[in-house]
Every structure is written in C-alpha cells, then in structure tokens.
Design a protein around this motif. Sequence first.
Motif, PDB file in Angstrom:
ATOM      1  N   TRP A 127       0.686   8.605   3.874  1.00 35.77           N
ATOM      2  CA  TRP A 127       1.942   9.073   4.441  1.00 35.77           C
ATOM      3  C   TRP A 127       2.177  10.512   4.001  1.00 35.77           C
ATOM      4  N   TYR A 128       2.378  11.390   4.988  1.00 39.37           N
ATOM      5  CA  TYR A 128       2.726  12.785   4.752  1.00 39.37           C
ATOM      6  C   TYR A 128       4.084  13.064   5.396  1.00 39.37           C
ATOM      7  N   ARG A 129       4.776  14.063   4.877  1.00 44.44           N
ATOM      8  CA  ARG A 129       5.937  14.590   5.559  1.00 44.44           C
ATOM      9  C   ARG A 129       5.678  16.060   5.890  1.00 44.44           C
ATOM     10  N   GLN A 130       6.274  16.510   7.003  1.00 48.70           N
ATOM     11  CA  GLN A 130       6.071  17.890   7.443  1.00 48.70           C
ATOM     12  C   GLN A 130       7.416  18.550   7.635  1.00 48.70           C
ATOM     13  N   ASP A 131       7.613  19.653   6.947  1.00 48.28           N
ATOM     14  CA  ASP A 131       8.872  20.389   6.996  1.00 48.28           C
ATOM     15  C   ASP A 131       8.590  21.862   7.196  1.00 48.28           C
ATOM     16  N   PRO A 132       9.448  22.562   7.936  1.00 50.00           N
ATOM     17  CA  PRO A 132       9.257  24.014   8.122  1.00 50.00           C
ATOM     18  C   PRO A 132       9.189  24.721   6.775  1.00 50.00           C
ATOM     19  N   GLY A 133       8.210  25.590   6.624  1.00 49.79           N
ATOM     20  CA  GLY A 133       8.069  26.346   5.392  1.00 49.79           C
ATOM     21  C   GLY A 133       7.309  25.638   4.285  1.00 49.79           C
ATOM     22  N   HIS A 134       7.037  24.337   4.495  1.00 52.57           N
ATOM     23  CA  HIS A 134       6.324  23.579   3.459  1.00 52.57           C
ATOM     24  C   HIS A 134       4.998  23.008   3.946  1.00 52.57           C
ATOM     25  N   GLY A 135       4.846  22.881   5.216  1.00 48.09           N
ATOM     26  CA  GLY A 135       3.625  22.273   5.714  1.00 48.09           C
ATOM     27  C   GLY A 135       3.595  20.773   5.466  1.00 48.09           C
ATOM     28  N   LEU A 136       2.410  20.216   5.503  1.00 46.55           N
ATOM     29  CA  LEU A 136       2.219  18.780   5.277  1.00 46.55           C
ATOM     30  C   LEU A 136       2.096  18.509   3.782  1.00 46.55           C
ATOM     31  N   ARG A 137       2.917  17.581   3.301  1.00 46.20           N
ATOM     32  CA  ARG A 137       2.877  17.218   1.881  1.00 46.20           C
ATOM     33  C   ARG A 137       2.694  15.711   1.751  1.00 46.20           C
ATOM     34  N   LEU A 138       1.824  15.301   0.840  1.00 40.41           N
ATOM     35  CA  LEU A 138       1.477  13.898   0.666  1.00 40.41           C
ATOM     36  C   LEU A 138       2.560  13.154  -0.108  1.00 40.41           C
ATOM     37  N   ILE A 139       3.003  12.022   0.443  1.00 38.24           N
ATOM     38  CA  ILE A 139       4.026  11.203  -0.211  1.00 38.24           C
ATOM     39  C   ILE A 139       3.358  10.102  -1.038  1.00 38.24           C
ATOM     40  N   HIS A 140       2.603   9.257  -0.375  1.00 36.65           N
ATOM     41  CA  HIS A 140       1.855   8.181  -1.010  1.00 36.65           C
ATOM     42  C   HIS A 140       0.590   7.948  -0.211  1.00 36.65           C
ATOM     43  N   TYR A 141      -0.395   7.316  -0.851  1.00 34.59           N
ATOM     44  CA  TYR A 141      -1.567   6.909  -0.105  1.00 34.59           C
ATOM     45  C   TYR A 141      -2.069   5.568  -0.621  1.00 34.59           C
ATOM     46  N   SER A 142      -2.937   4.952   0.164  1.00 33.61           N
ATOM     47  CA  SER A 142      -3.484   3.644  -0.177  1.00 33.61           C
ATOM     48  C   SER A 142      -4.997   3.676  -0.033  1.00 33.61           C
ATOM     49  N   TYR A 143      -5.677   3.085  -1.004  1.00 36.50           N
ATOM     50  CA  TYR A 143      -7.137   3.027  -0.949  1.00 36.50           C
ATOM     51  C   TYR A 143      -7.631   1.591  -0.782  1.00 36.50           C
ATOM     52  N   GLY A 144      -6.716   0.707  -0.402  1.00 34.83           N
ATOM     53  CA  GLY A 144      -7.083  -0.660  -0.105  1.00 34.83           C
ATOM     54  C   GLY A 144      -5.839  -1.525  -0.099  1.00 34.83           C
ATOM     55  N   VAL A 145      -6.009  -2.787   0.319  1.00 37.76           N
ATOM     56  CA  VAL A 145      -4.870  -3.699   0.334  1.00 37.76           C
ATOM     57  C   VAL A 145      -4.303  -3.823  -1.078  1.00 37.76           C
ATOM     58  N   LYS A 146      -3.006  -3.598  -1.180  1.00 34.44           N
ATOM     59  CA  LYS A 146      -2.243  -3.659  -2.425  1.00 34.44           C
ATOM     60  C   LYS A 146      -2.593  -2.540  -3.410  1.00 34.44           C
ATOM     61  N   ASP A 147      -3.440  -1.601  -3.030  1.00 34.59           N
ATOM     62  CA  ASP A 147      -3.810  -0.480  -3.897  1.00 34.59           C
ATOM     63  C   ASP A 147      -3.199   0.807  -3.358  1.00 34.59           C
ATOM     64  N   THR A 148      -2.218   1.338  -4.107  1.00 40.14           N
ATOM     65  CA  THR A 148      -1.549   2.548  -3.657  1.00 40.14           C
ATOM     66  C   THR A 148      -1.409   3.521  -4.819  1.00 40.14           C
ATOM     67  N   ASP A 149      -1.148   4.783  -4.473  1.00 35.05           N
ATOM     68  CA  ASP A 149      -0.940   5.793  -5.506  1.00 35.05           C
ATOM     69  C   ASP A 149       0.021   6.847  -4.972  1.00 35.05           C
ATOM     70  N   LYS A 150       0.640   7.576  -5.914  1.00 33.66           N
ATOM     71  CA  LYS A 150       1.633   8.567  -5.544  1.00 33.66           C
ATOM     72  C   LYS A 150       0.988   9.881  -5.134  1.00 33.66           C
ATOM     73  N   GLY A 151       1.691  10.584  -4.222  1.00 34.92           N
ATOM     74  CA  GLY A 151       1.329  11.936  -3.878  1.00 34.92           C
ATOM     75  C   GLY A 151       2.261  12.918  -4.567  1.00 34.92           C
ATOM     76  N   GLU A 152       2.332  14.136  -4.022  1.00 37.77           N
ATOM     77  CA  GLU A 152       3.097  15.196  -4.687  1.00 37.77           C
ATOM     78  C   GLU A 152       4.602  15.101  -4.485  1.00 37.77           C
ATOM     79  N   VAL A 153       5.078  14.348  -3.476  1.00 33.30           N
ATOM     80  CA  VAL A 153       6.521  14.273  -3.208  1.00 33.30           C
ATOM     81  C   VAL A 153       6.951  12.823  -3.076  1.00 33.30           C
ATOM     82  N   SER A 154       6.661  11.989  -4.068  1.00 33.97           N
ATOM     83  CA  SER A 154       6.868  10.552  -3.968  1.00 33.97           C
ATOM     84  C   SER A 154       8.263  10.075  -4.389  1.00 33.97           C
TER      85      SER A 154
END
Lengths: 111, 115
Positions: free
Chosen positions: B34-61
């Motif tokens: 999951w990314y969010r996109q805002d003017p002046g910031h571009g795409l920033r990573l919120i969270h990601y998943s590397y498998g079922v029930k396996d997730t990790d935080k991004g830079e704007v979580s």
Amino acid sequence: EDQVTQSPEALRLQEGESSSLNCSYTVSGLRGLFWYRQDPGKGPEFLFTLYSAGEEKEKERLKATLTKKESFLHITAPKPEDSATYLCAVRTQGGSEKLVFGKGTKLTVNP
Amino acid sequence: DAGITQSPRHKVTETGTPVTLRCHQTENHRYMYWYRQDPGHGLRLIHYSYGVKDTDKGEVSDGYSVSRSKTEDFLLTLESATSSQTSVYFCAISGGAGSYNSPLHFGNGTRLTVT
C-alpha cells in the motif's frame, strides 16, 4: 537513507523535440532501477527495469540508461500521447522487495 | 492490466471514523503493497506484505494497519481517519511464481477525502 531525486519537476516540449529526464539516486546498494509512466487518474504503469551500470532498454520513443549515480529517460521525437508523469524508483540491497520512488517529472508535449 | 482491483474507487468520510480500503489480486503474486500519493511527496510506502499474515511497516505507517488473511486480499485500515490522511491510495503487487527482483504493478487507486 535511500534517496531518489528526479529533475526537472516539469518539462514542456514541442512535438518532435527530443529531450531527457533525469533520476539521480543515493542508495546503499542498488538491486534495480525502475521507470514508470502515470496518466492522470491512473496507477503507475511499468516501463523498464535496469539492473547494472551501462545497461540500456528501449521501447518505442523511450530509451532508459543507467550509470552508478543516475538514470536517464531519453524521449526521441515525442508525440502528444507521451504526455504523462514519469516516475523513477529504486530497489535496494537488504532483502526487501519494496520500491523507493522519486517525485516524478510531469511531461507535456504540445502538438 | 495486472489483475488488481481496488475498492472503493472514491470515498468521503468524516474525521474520527474508521475506514477500510480493499485490494484484490487475481495474479497469485506473493508481495502486496500500500502506497499513498500526495502532491509534493510522490509515492510513499505505508505497509507491505510478503505473504499471508506476514506484513511490515513502510515509511508512513502511523495511523494505518493492514491485514492479509488470503493471498489475494490485502486490506488497509485507517483506525481513526484524520484530514492528513486525505490522499490517493495505491495498491501494488509483485513477485509472481519463480520471479525475483520483479517490478511492482499498480491498481488504479482509491481517492479518499477526510472532512
């Protein structure tokens, strides 16, 4: 901290006027550099992956090149339909598959 | 298209309410983002998943949580929406069978407005 900087922020060209977009990066170790195109109201669309310095990829009027510090997206004889925002992103060493994006270059090609 | 569906496409909600965005893929890819996109910031990573029930935080979580109970679905929840979370949210996938260091493929986004 990994950083990706794109320049210019915006670029206006006349149809047929060739130019280049720049993506400079500061990362701990590069696993891949990715170029995307984004049209208004849409998600980014994948264009190219470059893995090592000296590599080049081409698609129609677009050619991407990579050095150890930056990448260029060359646009040859652009057409109005090439108008879009072009995004650059990097994947770094460390095991994660996530991409770090630059802020993009908005390209407008006038007929 | 890469077989990614985001829902809803547009949502308006009030400050303080919980909101869940859904991403559904038909590609059986391992990684989802999951990314969010805002003017002046571009795409920033919120969270990601590397498998079922396996997730990790991004830079704007902060203020966001995620869940992935099935390979094909990745949910993003805003626990108590704030105006600073007004944005366009993009889901992406990567890592098809046998692939490594592959590009991300994006959905068409959800435009969220918090009033």
